[in-house]
Design a protein around this motif. Structure first.
Motif, PDB file in Angstrom:
ATOM      1  N   TRP A  29       0.814  -1.212   0.000  1.00 45.07           N
ATOM      2  CA  TRP A  29       0.000   0.000   0.000  1.00 45.07           C
ATOM      3  C   TRP A  29       0.854   1.271   0.000  1.00 45.07           C
ATOM      4  O   TRP A  29       0.405   2.318  -0.460  1.00 45.07           O
ATOM      5  N   LEU A  30       2.086   1.186   0.489  1.00 48.63           N
ATOM      6  CA  LEU A  30       2.953   2.362   0.576  1.00 48.63           C
ATOM      7  C   LEU A  30       3.302   2.923  -0.800  1.00 48.63           C
ATOM      8  O   LEU A  30       3.571   4.100  -0.938  1.00 48.63           O
ATOM      9  N   PHE A  31       3.279   2.098  -1.821  1.00 46.30           N
ATOM     10  CA  PHE A  31       3.723   2.526  -3.149  1.00 46.30           C
ATOM     11  C   PHE A  31       2.673   3.299  -3.940  1.00 46.30           C
ATOM     12  O   PHE A  31       2.999   3.901  -4.957  1.00 46.30           O
ATOM     13  N   ALA A 111      -0.580   9.983   2.489  1.00 47.50           N
ATOM     14  CA  ALA A 111      -0.593   8.511   2.462  1.00 47.50           C
ATOM     15  C   ALA A 111      -1.953   8.027   1.993  1.00 47.50           C
ATOM     16  O   ALA A 111      -2.941   8.762   2.054  1.00 47.50           O
ATOM     17  N   PRO A 112      -2.023   6.771   1.530  1.00 51.79           N
ATOM     18  CA  PRO A 112      -3.329   6.195   1.188  1.00 51.79           C
ATOM     19  C   PRO A 112      -4.216   6.125   2.434  1.00 51.79           C
ATOM     20  O   PRO A 112      -3.717   6.030   3.558  1.00 51.79           O
ATOM     21  N   ALA A 113      -5.501   6.164   2.223  1.00 51.06           N
ATOM     22  CA  ALA A 113      -6.463   6.146   3.338  1.00 51.06           C
ATOM     23  C   ALA A 113      -6.472   4.793   4.045  1.00 51.06           C
ATOM     24  O   ALA A 113      -6.204   3.757   3.443  1.00 51.06           O
ATOM     25  N   GLY A 114      -6.765   4.842   5.347  1.00 56.28           N
ATOM     26  CA  GLY A 114      -7.076   3.636   6.090  1.00 56.28           C
ATOM     27  C   GLY A 114      -5.928   2.847   6.683  1.00 56.28           C
ATOM     28  O   GLY A 114      -6.102   1.683   7.003  1.00 56.28           O
ATOM     29  N   HIS A 115      -4.754   3.443   6.839  1.00 59.32           N
ATOM     30  CA  HIS A 115      -3.627   2.701   7.396  1.00 59.32           C
ATOM     31  C   HIS A 115      -3.265   3.254   8.764  1.00 59.32           C
ATOM     32  O   HIS A 115      -2.800   4.391   8.892  1.00 59.32           O
ATOM     33  N   LEU A 116      -3.475   2.442   9.783  1.00 57.37           N
ATOM     34  CA  LEU A 116      -3.312   2.884  11.158  1.00 57.37           C
ATOM     35  C   LEU A 116      -1.896   3.323  11.478  1.00 57.37           C
ATOM     36  O   LEU A 116      -1.693   4.258  12.252  1.00 57.37           O
ATOM     37  N   GLU A 117      -0.877   2.674  10.892  1.00 57.28           N
ATOM     38  CA  GLU A 117       0.499   3.020  11.228  1.00 57.28           C
ATOM     39  C   GLU A 117       0.857   4.443  10.807  1.00 57.28           C
ATOM     40  O   GLU A 117       1.542   5.143  11.529  1.00 57.28           O
ATOM     41  N   ILE A 118       0.349   4.907   9.660  1.00 60.39           N
ATOM     42  CA  ILE A 118       0.644   6.265   9.230  1.00 60.39           C
ATOM     43  C   ILE A 118      -0.192   7.268  10.030  1.00 60.39           C
ATOM     44  O   ILE A 118       0.261   8.368  10.336  1.00 60.39           O
ATOM     45  N   GLN A 119      -1.394   6.868  10.404  1.00 56.76           N
ATOM     46  CA  GLN A 119      -2.215   7.734  11.249  1.00 56.76           C
ATOM     47  C   GLN A 119      -1.559   7.927  12.610  1.00 56.76           C
ATOM     48  O   GLN A 119      -1.533   9.028  13.153  1.00 56.76           O
ATOM     49  N   ALA A 120      -0.993   6.859  13.157  1.00 56.83           N
ATOM     50  CA  ALA A 120      -0.300   6.940  14.443  1.00 56.83           C
ATOM     51  C   ALA A 120       0.945   7.816  14.330  1.00 56.83           C
ATOM     52  O   ALA A 120       1.232   8.618  15.229  1.00 56.83           O
ATOM     53  N   LEU A 121       1.683   7.686  13.232  1.00 55.37           N
ATOM     54  CA  LEU A 121       2.870   8.516  13.027  1.00 55.37           C
ATOM     55  C   LEU A 121       2.486   9.990  12.949  1.00 55.37           C
ATOM     56  O   LEU A 121       3.117  10.843  13.576  1.00 55.37           O
ATOM     57  N   ALA A 122       1.451  10.293  12.185  1.00 55.50           N
ATOM     58  CA  ALA A 122       1.002  11.685  12.053  1.00 55.50           C
ATOM     59  C   ALA A 122       0.591  12.249  13.410  1.00 55.50           C
ATOM     60  O   ALA A 122       0.944  13.391  13.745  1.00 55.50           O
ATOM     61  N   LEU A 127       1.508  16.135  12.930  1.00 54.27           N
ATOM     62  CA  LEU A 127       1.470  16.623  11.558  1.00 54.27           C
ATOM     63  C   LEU A 127       0.128  16.287  10.930  1.00 54.27           C
ATOM     64  O   LEU A 127      -0.406  15.193  11.151  1.00 54.27           O
ATOM     65  N   PRO A 128      -0.422  17.206  10.146  1.00 55.89           N
ATOM     66  CA  PRO A 128      -1.658  16.886   9.420  1.00 55.89           C
ATOM     67  C   PRO A 128      -1.409  15.767   8.415  1.00 55.89           C
ATOM     68  O   PRO A 128      -0.312  15.669   7.846  1.00 55.89           O
ATOM     69  N   LEU A 129      -2.424  14.962   8.195  1.00 56.44           N
ATOM     70  CA  LEU A 129      -2.326  13.824   7.269  1.00 56.44           C
ATOM     71  C   LEU A 129      -3.386  13.989   6.183  1.00 56.44           C
ATOM     72  O   LEU A 129      -4.565  14.114   6.471  1.00 56.44           O
ATOM     73  N   ASP A 130      -2.944  13.997   4.938  1.00 59.63           N
ATOM     74  CA  ASP A 130      -3.841  14.060   3.788  1.00 59.63           C
ATOM     75  C   ASP A 130      -3.820  12.696   3.082  1.00 59.63           C
ATOM     76  O   ASP A 130      -2.874  11.937   3.215  1.00 59.63           O
ATOM     77  N   VAL A 131      -4.867  12.438   2.306  1.00 61.36           N
ATOM     78  CA  VAL A 131      -5.016  11.159   1.623  1.00 61.36           C
ATOM     79  C   VAL A 131      -4.558  11.294   0.176  1.00 61.36           C
ATOM     80  O   VAL A 131      -4.913  12.243  -0.511  1.00 61.36           O
ATOM     81  N   ILE A 132      -3.749  10.336  -0.272  1.00 61.67           N
ATOM     82  CA  ILE A 132      -3.300  10.279  -1.660  1.00 61.67           C
ATOM     83  C   ILE A 132      -4.483   9.904  -2.536  1.00 61.67           C
ATOM     84  O   ILE A 132      -5.182   8.931  -2.261  1.00 61.67           O
ATOM     85  N   ALA A 133      -4.690  10.664  -3.591  1.00 55.60           N
ATOM     86  CA  ALA A 133      -5.716  10.319  -4.561  1.00 55.60           C
ATOM     87  C   ALA A 133      -5.161   9.229  -5.466  1.00 55.60           C
ATOM     88  O   ALA A 133      -4.124   9.405  -6.087  1.00 55.60           O
ATOM     89  N   THR A 134      -5.815   8.071  -5.480  1.00 57.89           N
ATOM     90  CA  THR A 134      -5.311   6.958  -6.295  1.00 57.89           C
ATOM     91  C   THR A 134      -6.133   6.787  -7.550  1.00 57.89           C
ATOM     92  O   THR A 134      -7.237   7.210  -7.667  1.00 57.89           O
TER      93      THR A 134
END
Length: 134
Positions: A29-31, A111-122, A127-134
């Motif tokens: 999902w990171l890619f 980052a892509p939506a729905g990943h707890l690890e990036i939400q926890a990092l933010a 830091l604000p977290l925006d969702v990558i448009a895929t």
């Protein structure tokens, strides 16, 4: 561990090998929106958006830093599996935040939506977290 963070414009053969090792263990999902690590690395080097953390002439972590007028986005942040939990990601984020601030811009994670690890990092780094448009 003194990590030097730098923009990676000209990647040596060793840098290329290190980047492959960094992203080898990353979750698929990171890619997004790229097809995989090779396309991510190639595009990031080509457009000059890749930053990396270096220790003893080896790259330990990398991320895309996309610059816009008022907002800079940090995405695709990854650290080599054997080097995780040693502050490399935090150093990359802090340096990106400093660079954005000096340019009069705000740093946001992307980052892509729905990943707890990036939400926890933010949340941890405030830091604000925006969702990558895929």
């Amino acid at each position: 561990m003194p990590i030097a963070v730098q923009a990676l414009n000209d990647a040596s053969y060793q840098d290329q090998q290190d980047l492959q090792k960094i992203y080898r263990d990353a979750p698929q999902w990171l890619f997004a929106p790229y097809s995989g690590d090779a396309q991510l690395i190639e595009n990031s080097l080509a457009d000059g958006s890749l930053i990396a953390g270096r220790f003893n002439d080896r790259l330990l972590g990398a991320a895309r830093l996309t610059r816009h007028d008022k907002v800079w986005y940090l995405s695709h942040l990854c650290v080599r599996k054997v080097t995780r939990r040693r502050g490399v990601a935090e150093r990359l984020v802090n340096q990106a935040q400093k660079m954005a601030s000096q340019a009069g811009a705000q740093l946001r994670l992307l980052a892509p939506a729905g990943h707890l690890e990036i939400q926890a990092l933010a949340a941890r780094l405030q830091l604000p977290l925006d969702v990558i448009a895929t």
